[in-house]
Design a protein around this motif. Structure first.
Motif, PDB file in Angstrom:
ATOM      1  N   GLU A 201       1.366  -6.970   6.595  1.00 15.44           N
ATOM      2  CA  GLU A 201       1.339  -8.315   5.686  1.00 15.44           C
ATOM      3  C   GLU A 201       2.007  -7.551   4.425  1.00 15.44           C
ATOM      4  OE1 GLU A 201       0.501 -11.378   4.360  1.00 15.44           O
ATOM      5  OE2 GLU A 201      -1.424 -11.223   5.929  1.00 15.44           O
ATOM      6  N   MET A 202       2.990  -8.372   4.144  1.00  8.30           N
ATOM      7  CA  MET A 202       3.716  -8.112   3.015  1.00  8.30           C
ATOM      8  C   MET A 202       4.265  -6.653   2.741  1.00  8.30           C
ATOM      9  SD  MET A 202       1.686 -10.892   0.510  1.00  8.30           S
ATOM     10  CE  MET A 202       2.585 -10.301  -0.951  1.00  8.30           C
ATOM     11  N   ILE A 203       5.177  -6.373   3.155  1.00  9.51           N
ATOM     12  CA  ILE A 203       5.696  -5.138   3.019  1.00  9.51           C
ATOM     13  C   ILE A 203       7.012  -4.797   2.497  1.00  9.51           C
ATOM     14  CG2 ILE A 203       4.375  -4.158   5.093  1.00  9.51           C
ATOM     15  CD1 ILE A 203       6.934  -3.974   6.865  1.00  9.51           C
ATOM     16  N   GLY A 204       7.439  -6.175   1.776  1.00  7.54           N
ATOM     17  CA  GLY A 204       8.701  -6.454   1.149  1.00  7.54           C
ATOM     18  C   GLY A 204       8.920  -5.474  -0.110  1.00  7.54           C
ATOM     19  N   LYS A 205       7.901  -5.042  -0.593  1.00  9.84           N
ATOM     20  CA  LYS A 205       8.205  -4.319  -2.135  1.00  9.84           C
ATOM     21  C   LYS A 205       7.201  -2.885  -2.052  1.00  9.84           C
ATOM     22  CE  LYS A 205       8.670  -8.566  -4.515  1.00  9.84           C
ATOM     23  NZ  LYS A 205       8.042  -9.595  -5.559  1.00  9.84           N
ATOM     24  N   PRO A 206       7.792  -1.900  -2.606  1.00  9.56           N
ATOM     25  CA  PRO A 206       7.215  -0.673  -2.753  1.00  9.56           C
ATOM     26  C   PRO A 206       5.926  -0.753  -3.568  1.00  9.56           C
ATOM     27  CG  PRO A 206       9.277  -0.519  -3.764  1.00  9.56           C
ATOM     28  CD  PRO A 206       9.113  -1.928  -3.020  1.00  9.56           C
ATOM     29  N   PHE A 207       5.051  -0.027  -3.358  1.00  7.20           N
ATOM     30  CA  PHE A 207       3.652  -0.046  -4.093  1.00  7.20           C
ATOM     31  C   PHE A 207       4.249   0.863  -5.336  1.00  7.20           C
ATOM     32  CE2 PHE A 207      -0.439   2.147  -4.951  1.00  7.20           C
ATOM     33  CZ  PHE A 207      -1.157   1.025  -5.375  1.00  7.20           C
ATOM     34  N   THR A 208       3.706   0.573  -6.605  1.00 10.41           N
ATOM     35  CA  THR A 208       3.969   1.089  -7.601  1.00 10.41           C
ATOM     36  C   THR A 208       3.639   2.509  -7.579  1.00 10.41           C
ATOM     37  OG1 THR A 208       3.239  -1.340  -8.610  1.00 10.41           O
ATOM     38  CG2 THR A 208       3.334   0.840 -10.328  1.00 10.41           C
ATOM     39  N   GLY A 209       4.462   3.348  -8.211  1.00 12.19           N
ATOM     40  CA  GLY A 209       4.318   4.812  -8.253  1.00 12.19           C
ATOM     41  C   GLY A 209       4.318   5.597  -6.990  1.00 12.19           C
ATOM     42  N   LYS A 210       4.243   4.894  -5.897  1.00  9.07           N
ATOM     43  CA  LYS A 210       4.124   5.473  -4.626  1.00  9.07           C
ATOM     44  C   LYS A 210       5.142   4.853  -3.554  1.00  9.07           C
ATOM     45  CE  LYS A 210      -0.697   7.307  -5.043  1.00  9.07           C
ATOM     46  NZ  LYS A 210      -0.330   8.485  -5.150  1.00  9.07           N
ATOM     47  N   PRO A 211       6.511   4.995  -3.820  1.00  4.72           N
ATOM     48  CA  PRO A 211       7.292   4.326  -3.060  1.00  4.72           C
ATOM     49  C   PRO A 211       7.379   4.334  -1.567  1.00  4.72           C
ATOM     50  CG  PRO A 211       8.348   6.341  -4.245  1.00  4.72           C
ATOM     51  CD  PRO A 211       7.175   5.989  -4.839  1.00  4.72           C
ATOM     52  N   ASN A 212       7.339   5.591  -1.145  1.00  3.41           N
ATOM     53  CA  ASN A 212       7.017   5.706   0.459  1.00  3.41           C
ATOM     54  C   ASN A 212       5.966   5.783   1.008  1.00  3.41           C
ATOM     55  OD1 ASN A 212      10.031   6.066   0.457  1.00  3.41           O
ATOM     56  ND2 ASN A 212       9.767   8.335  -0.176  1.00  3.41           N
ATOM     57  N   SER A 213       5.151   4.625   0.845  1.00  2.00           N
ATOM     58  CA  SER A 213       3.765   4.828   1.030  1.00  2.00           C
ATOM     59  C   SER A 213       3.318   3.065   1.831  1.00  2.00           C
ATOM     60  CB  SER A 213       2.867   5.042   0.164  1.00  2.00           C
ATOM     61  OG  SER A 213       2.674   4.407  -0.961  1.00  2.00           O
ATOM     62  N   ALA A 214       2.283   3.124   2.315  1.00  2.15           N
ATOM     63  CA  ALA A 214       1.742   1.763   2.621  1.00  2.15           C
ATOM     64  C   ALA A 214       0.225   1.927   2.741  1.00  2.15           C
ATOM     65  CB  ALA A 214       1.974   1.394   4.251  1.00  2.15           C
ATOM     66  N   TRP A 215      -0.527   0.724   2.081  1.00  3.20           N
ATOM     67  CA  TRP A 215      -2.102   1.019   2.141  1.00  3.20           C
ATOM     68  C   TRP A 215      -2.756   0.055   3.333  1.00  3.20           C
ATOM     69  CZ3 TRP A 215      -3.301  -4.091   0.749  1.00  3.20           C
ATOM     70  CH2 TRP A 215      -2.503  -4.400  -0.148  1.00  3.20           C
ATOM     71  N   ILE A 216      -3.619   0.556   3.570  1.00  2.00           N
ATOM     72  CA  ILE A 216      -4.371   0.032   4.700  1.00  2.00           C
ATOM     73  C   ILE A 216      -5.817  -0.639   4.157  1.00  2.00           C
ATOM     74  CG2 ILE A 216      -5.415   0.554   6.789  1.00  2.00           C
ATOM     75  CD1 ILE A 216      -3.439   2.831   7.044  1.00  2.00           C
ATOM     76  N   THR A 217      -5.899  -1.850   4.577  1.00  2.00           N
ATOM     77  CA  THR A 217      -7.333  -2.546   4.209  1.00  2.00           C
ATOM     78  C   THR A 217      -8.461  -2.072   5.106  1.00  2.00           C
ATOM     79  OG1 THR A 217      -7.036  -4.406   5.766  1.00  2.00           O
ATOM     80  CG2 THR A 217      -5.980  -4.713   3.311  1.00  2.00           C
ATOM     81  N   GLY A 218      -9.622  -1.891   4.426  1.00  2.00           N
ATOM     82  CA  GLY A 218     -10.697  -1.730   5.194  1.00  2.00           C
ATOM     83  C   GLY A 218     -10.820  -0.091   5.594  1.00  2.00           C
ATOM     84  N   PHE A 219     -10.110   0.812   4.855  1.00  2.00           N
ATOM     85  CA  PHE A 219      -9.880   1.960   5.429  1.00  2.00           C
ATOM     86  C   PHE A 219     -11.052   2.789   5.893  1.00  2.00           C
ATOM     87  CE2 PHE A 219      -8.713   6.690   5.104  1.00  2.00           C
ATOM     88  CZ  PHE A 219      -7.212   6.653   5.209  1.00  2.00           C
ATOM     89  N   GLU A 220     -12.061   2.631   5.168  1.00  2.00           N
ATOM     90  CA  GLU A 220     -13.379   3.372   5.584  1.00  2.00           C
ATOM     91  C   GLU A 220     -14.042   2.577   6.688  1.00  2.00           C
ATOM     92  OE1 GLU A 220     -14.453  -0.247   3.311  1.00  2.00           O
ATOM     93  OE2 GLU A 220     -12.763   0.995   3.164  1.00  2.00           O
ATOM     94  N   LYS A 221     -13.481   1.598   7.411  1.00  2.00           N
ATOM     95  CA  LYS A 221     -14.246   0.993   8.330  1.00  2.00           C
ATOM     96  C   LYS A 221     -14.401   1.222   9.686  1.00  2.00           C
ATOM     97  CE  LYS A 221     -14.988  -3.241   5.483  1.00  2.00           C
ATOM     98  NZ  LYS A 221     -16.342  -3.022   5.366  1.00  2.00           N
ATOM     99  N   SER A 222     -13.083   2.403   9.964  1.00  2.00           N
ATOM    100  CA  SER A 222     -12.838   2.834  11.272  1.00  2.00           C
ATOM    101  C   SER A 222     -12.080   4.129  11.068  1.00  2.00           C
ATOM    102  CB  SER A 222     -12.197   1.966  12.053  1.00  2.00           C
ATOM    103  OG  SER A 222     -10.753   1.985  11.771  1.00  2.00           O
ATOM    104  N   SER A 223     -11.638   5.157  11.879  1.00  2.00           N
ATOM    105  CA  SER A 223     -10.730   6.085  11.655  1.00  2.00           C
ATOM    106  C   SER A 223      -9.532   5.714  11.898  1.00  2.00           C
ATOM    107  CB  SER A 223     -11.291   7.164  12.818  1.00  2.00           C
ATOM    108  OG  SER A 223     -11.001   6.610  14.202  1.00  2.00           O
ATOM    109  N   PHE A 224      -9.008   4.378  11.871  1.00  2.00           N
ATOM    110  CA  PHE A 224      -7.696   3.979  11.945  1.00  2.00           C
ATOM    111  C   PHE A 224      -6.706   4.723  10.946  1.00  2.00           C
ATOM    112  CE2 PHE A 224      -4.325   0.726  10.895  1.00  2.00           C
ATOM    113  CZ  PHE A 224      -3.890   0.533  12.171  1.00  2.00           C
ATOM    114  N   GLY A 225      -7.009   4.514   9.769  1.00  2.00           N
ATOM    115  CA  GLY A 225      -6.276   5.169   8.805  1.00  2.00           C
ATOM    116  C   GLY A 225      -5.949   6.663   8.609  1.00  2.00           C
ATOM    117  N   LYS A 226      -7.055   7.238   8.968  1.00  2.00           N
ATOM    118  CA  LYS A 226      -6.697   8.778   9.185  1.00  2.00           C
ATOM    119  C   LYS A 226      -6.098   9.270  10.274  1.00  2.00           C
ATOM    120  CE  LYS A 226     -11.251   9.874   6.723  1.00  2.00           C
ATOM    121  NZ  LYS A 226     -12.616  10.510   7.146  1.00  2.00           N
TER     122      LYS A 226
END
Length: 426
Positions: free
Chosen positions: A303-328
């Motif tokens: 969802e919406m990967i067209g712009k780099p996150f402020t201050g962290k250009p080579n990164s993506a963020w994951i919603t609900g990170f704490e709800k499963s081990s998916f992100g880790k």
């Protein structure tokens, strides 16, 4: 010995090279097509979203993807009803109310109710929590007449425009009428509502690569619809939706192309472009009913990967990170890469529940959205300026490659994310 060391270094570095399968040229071609003015913003219930669906289906065909078992082609069609009020008249203690004083969550039936009807009558009295009361009443599986004390006028008027729009539901689905009236509970009343029912057809676009473990599914998804033609700004009225969400749809297409060129995966891969995310998430809701959620090992909703996150250009963020081990697990799979996956930096915005992943997460699937956009400062969200010129094509390319690499452990069966606790999902 030096030659042996060099050989080891080359071999161990191969996964990083292999992961860079998508090129900026590929991304640019797809993005330009999906966000072109000719697509008119890909709004649901218009011919233009059908053009977008056909384009995605053509790509899946080029890659040789299989269709879903129950489908003849890549279009997973389903039918809905759009229900609006054609004629309405409500009187309270003999006084006719204007339309500012009521709204209806409507079924497809015409109704004639009064104080003598069998329909249950509820109230939201003064001093009550309107949001909480409304939510609880809305979840009841029954017809209701709800009188809202006029002290809740401000909240009532916030809700009324949204719930006065046509009510949409799946064809054949059991429905109820809930009529909310801003008035003290009267001695007598009458409610006369005639409905207009329009039959609608929508389509997800879905393809698969069957794995050795065919009933273990890794799902890659994105919504391909947007908001269409809007109020003009400096002569431009097309909300092209380049970032939202041609970028995510491009990722799904490119990932399908990449994995179609690899050996048969251990787990089955599904690639789905959902319709109607912007209109209520109906595409993902329909899709979730067509297969058993326990078979879905993980959902990568992009969802919406067209712009780099402020201050962290080579990164993506994951919603609900704490709800499963998916992100880790994604973090573990990308160790050594110049790209990182981070927890959602906007927890107060409830983003875990604002995209198509939420439908599957409520069923226990480790279903998460992956995004990169700094939404707190993005000037183009849902505006006519969300065009290909305002996105970063190289960043999209890098993010797609990173997702491909991050998914390897889950696809191979080496990693399996923990399930989402259904009791902890709204």
């Amino acid at each position: 010995m030096k030659r042996l060391i060099l050989l080891v270094i080359v071999i161990t570095s191969l996964p990083l090279a292999i992961a860079a399968q998508t090129t900026q040229e590929d991304v640019s071609e797809i993005m330009k097509t999906l966000s072109a003015d000719e697509m008119k913003g890909r709004k649901v219930f218009t011919p233009h979203i059908e053009e977008a669906a056909d384009f995605i289906a053509e790509k899946f065909s080029e890659f040789g993807l299989q269709t879903l078992d129950e489908e003849d082609d890549y279009l997973q069609e389903f039918h809905m009803e759009s229900i609006s009020l054609e004629n309405s008249r409500i009187t309270v203690d003999g006084k006719a109310l204007d339309t500012d004083n009521f709204f209806v969550l409507a079924s497809n039936r015409n109704i004639r109710w009064s104080e003598n009807a069998q329909t249950d009558v509820k109230s939201i009295p003064t001093g009550a929590d309107f949001r909480s009361e409304f939510s609880n009443l809305n979840q009841l599986e029954e017809d209701l007449i709800v009188f809202v004390d006029p002290t809740h006028s401000d909240m009532f008027q916030r809700y009324r425009p949204y719930f006065s729009r046509p009510n949409r539901s799946f064809s054949g689905e059991s429905q109820h009428d809930k009529v909310f009236i801003m008035a003290e509970e009267p001695e007598n009343f009458s409610i006369s509502l005639d409905k207009n029912v329009e039959q609608l057809t929508l389509a997800n676009v879905a393809g698969k690569i069957e794995g050795k473990r065919k009933d273990e599914i890794v799902l890659f998804s994105a919504h391909y619809d947007h908001i269409g033609v809007v109020q003009p700004v400096e002569g431009d009225s097309i909300a092209n939706g380049a970032n939202d969400n041609a970028s995510g749809t491009t990722a799904v297409i490119e990932l399908a192309g990449y994995f179609s060129q690899q050996p048969q995966p251990e787990r089955t891969l599904l690639f789905v472009a959902f319709t109607a995310e912007e209109a209520g998430g109906y595409g993902s809701k329909y899709f979730s009913r067509q297969l058993h959620p326990d078979n879905i090992v993980a959902m990568f909703n992009i969802e919406m990967i067209g712009k780099p996150f402020t201050g962290k250009p080579n990164s993506a963020w994951i919603t609900g990170f704490e709800k499963s081990s998916f992100g880790k697990l994604l973090q573990k799979s990308t160790e050594g890469m110049d790209y990182t996956f981070l927890p959602d930096p906007y927890p107060n915005q409830n983003l875990f529940y604002r995209s198509d992943n939420a439908t599957l997460a409520r069923l226990g699937v480790p279903a998460h959205s992956i995004s990169t956009t700094p939404i707190d400062v993005d000037p183009d969200y849902h505006r006519v300026t969300d065009e290909i010129e305002t996105v970063d094509l190289q960043h999209i390319t890098d993010t797609i490659n990173a997702i491909a690499r991050a998914a390897e452990g889950i696809i191979s069966g080496e990693h399996t994310p923990t399930r989402v606790d259904r009791s902890m999902v709204n």
